[in-house]
Design a protein around this motif. Structure first.
Motif, mmCIF file in Angstrom:
data_model
loop_
_atom_site.group_PDB
_atom_site.id
_atom_site.type_symbol
_atom_site.label_atom_id
_atom_site.label_comp_id
_atom_site.label_asym_id
_atom_site.label_seq_id
_atom_site.Cartn_x
_atom_site.Cartn_y
_atom_site.Cartn_z
ATOM 1 N N ALA A 96 35.701 54.903 41.008
ATOM 2 C CA ALA A 96 36.844 53.986 41.009
ATOM 3 C C ALA A 96 37.975 54.510 40.127
ATOM 4 O O ALA A 96 39.145 54.286 40.405
ATOM 5 C CB ALA A 96 36.399 52.603 40.537
ATOM 6 N N ARG A 97 37.611 55.224 39.074
ATOM 7 C CA ARG A 97 38.622 55.775 38.157
ATOM 8 C C ARG A 97 39.133 57.135 38.598
ATOM 9 O O ARG A 97 40.313 57.429 38.479
ATOM 10 C CB ARG A 97 38.046 55.884 36.740
ATOM 11 C CG ARG A 97 37.835 54.563 36.052
ATOM 12 C CD ARG A 97 37.597 54.722 34.554
ATOM 13 N NE ARG A 97 36.503 55.605 34.214
ATOM 14 C CZ ARG A 97 35.232 55.227 34.067
ATOM 15 N NH1 ARG A 97 34.912 53.965 34.233
ATOM 16 N NH2 ARG A 97 34.297 56.095 33.741
ATOM 17 N N ASP B 85 36.233 46.892 40.397
ATOM 18 C CA ASP B 85 36.394 45.789 41.344
ATOM 19 C C ASP B 85 37.309 46.142 42.506
ATOM 20 O O ASP B 85 37.355 45.428 43.499
ATOM 21 C CB ASP B 85 36.952 44.552 40.637
ATOM 22 C CG ASP B 85 35.927 43.866 39.759
ATOM 23 O OD1 ASP B 85 34.726 44.189 39.877
ATOM 24 O OD2 ASP B 85 36.326 43.022 38.940
ATOM 25 N N ARG B 86 38.036 47.233 42.378
ATOM 26 C CA ARG B 86 38.989 47.596 43.415
ATOM 27 C C ARG B 86 38.278 48.168 44.642
ATOM 28 O O ARG B 86 37.167 48.654 44.565
ATOM 29 C CB ARG B 86 40.017 48.585 42.863
ATOM 30 C CG ARG B 86 40.844 47.916 41.779
ATOM 31 C CD ARG B 86 41.943 48.772 41.258
ATOM 32 N NE ARG B 86 42.620 48.062 40.170
ATOM 33 C CZ ARG B 86 43.599 48.564 39.473
ATOM 34 N NH1 ARG B 86 44.039 49.778 39.732
ATOM 35 N NH2 ARG B 86 44.161 47.856 38.512
ATOM 36 N N CYS B 87 38.967 48.087 45.749
ATOM 37 C CA CYS B 87 38.374 48.469 47.035
ATOM 38 C C CYS B 87 38.215 49.980 47.161
ATOM 39 O O CYS B 87 39.192 50.722 47.050
ATOM 40 C CB CYS B 87 39.260 47.924 48.152
ATOM 41 S SG CYS B 87 38.627 48.279 49.786
ATOM 42 N N LEU B 88 36.982 50.426 47.411
ATOM 43 C CA LEU B 88 36.739 51.855 47.600
ATOM 44 C C LEU B 88 37.320 52.364 48.911
ATOM 45 O O LEU B 88 37.588 53.554 49.042
ATOM 46 C CB LEU B 88 35.240 52.162 47.535
ATOM 47 C CG LEU B 88 34.608 52.230 46.156
ATOM 48 C CD1 LEU B 88 33.149 52.664 46.258
ATOM 49 C CD2 LEU B 88 35.354 53.151 45.212
ATOM 50 N N VAL B 89 37.531 51.486 49.880
ATOM 51 C CA VAL B 89 38.175 51.913 51.125
ATOM 52 C C VAL B 89 39.576 52.419 50.791
ATOM 53 O O VAL B 89 40.004 53.472 51.264
ATOM 54 C CB VAL B 89 38.245 50.770 52.164
ATOM 55 C CG1 VAL B 89 39.051 51.186 53.380
ATOM 56 C CG2 VAL B 89 36.849 50.341 52.581
ATOM 57 N N VAL B 90 40.285 51.666 49.961
ATOM 58 C CA VAL B 90 41.633 52.064 49.541
ATOM 59 C C VAL B 90 41.566 53.362 48.745
ATOM 60 O O VAL B 90 42.337 54.290 48.977
ATOM 61 C CB VAL B 90 42.298 50.949 48.705
ATOM 62 C CG1 VAL B 90 43.623 51.423 48.120
ATOM 63 C CG2 VAL B 90 42.480 49.681 49.527
ATOM 64 N N LYS B 91 40.640 53.432 47.814
ATOM 65 C CA LYS B 91 40.547 54.584 46.914
ATOM 66 C C LYS B 91 40.135 55.865 47.632
ATOM 67 O O LYS B 91 40.644 56.944 47.329
ATOM 68 C CB LYS B 91 39.546 54.259 45.790
ATOM 69 C CG LYS B 91 39.371 55.338 44.749
ATOM 70 C CD LYS B 91 40.538 55.384 43.817
ATOM 71 C CE LYS B 91 40.313 56.376 42.695
ATOM 72 N NZ LYS B 91 41.458 56.476 41.821
#
Length: 196
Positions: A21-22, A103-109
């Motif tokens: 995520a980071r 918590d952010r979306c891995l699809v976006v990342k």
């Protein structure tokens, strides 16, 4: 013994999700992951035959967990369908702008990163996206049935359009470090899903 194996595997995936995520998938080296998870290399290869296999497991785990969280928004029978959809996107906005990167979306990342890297990882993400769009379309249909959403010409096309808009807004918000694209997506979503 099986419980310990599952716990170790889950722990590796949890630590990996936080790092990914980071830093993105490519940005996380195997040694960094092993050190952060306090797991020897041999144990890693006991659970995952390669970094790509680990990446696939990471995405499958994310998609599975994401589907479970949809129960609290899109699947909540206590709320009208329009309210459920708006709550889903309000949650998306809060997570994408919140301080907890995990918590952010891995699809976006990861979507652009893995598209050229791994067909298997791309397939897992695409299946996850298709499943979410299908769930959104079903909720739109429920909204016309329960009277919370005005009649729609094509719920599936609308679900797809809104979801893609949010993916794009999330990418631009990440680049600009500004929530304005997500706020605009929220405003457009409210208009696109009209109350009767």
């Amino acid at each position: 013994m099986k419980t310990q194996a599952k716990d170790t595997r889950s722990h590796i995936l949890e630590v990996g999700r936080s790092l990914t995520a980071r830093q993105g998938y490519v940005g996380v080296g195997l040694n960094e992951l092993l050190k952060a998870a306090c797991v020897p290399k041999g144990s890693f290869y006991h659970y995952f035959e390669s970094k790509e296999a680990y990446g696939c497991a990471l995405l499958e785990d994310f998609v599975e967990q994401y589907q479970e969280t949809l129960a609290s928004t899109l699947g909540n029978p206590e709320r009208p369908a329009r309210s459920r959809i708006l709550a889903y996107f309000e949650g998306w906005l809060a997570k994408q702008t919140g301080p907890v990167l995990q918590d952010r979306c891995l699809v976006v990342k990861l979507s652009a990163e893995v598209a050229d890297l791994s067909p298997d990882m791309s397939r897992i993400l695409q299946n996850g996206v298709n499943s979410i769009i299908s769930r959104l379309a079903k909720t739109l249909e429920q909204g016309t049935a329960d009277g919370s959403i005005a009649p729609l010409e094509n719920p599936n096309d609308l679900a797809q359009s809104i979801y893609y808009q949010w993916l794009g807004a999330s990418l631009v918000a990440g680049l600009s470090h500004d929530d304005a694209p997500l706020q605009a997506a929220m405003k457009t979503t409210r208009k696109a899903i009209p109350a009767p």
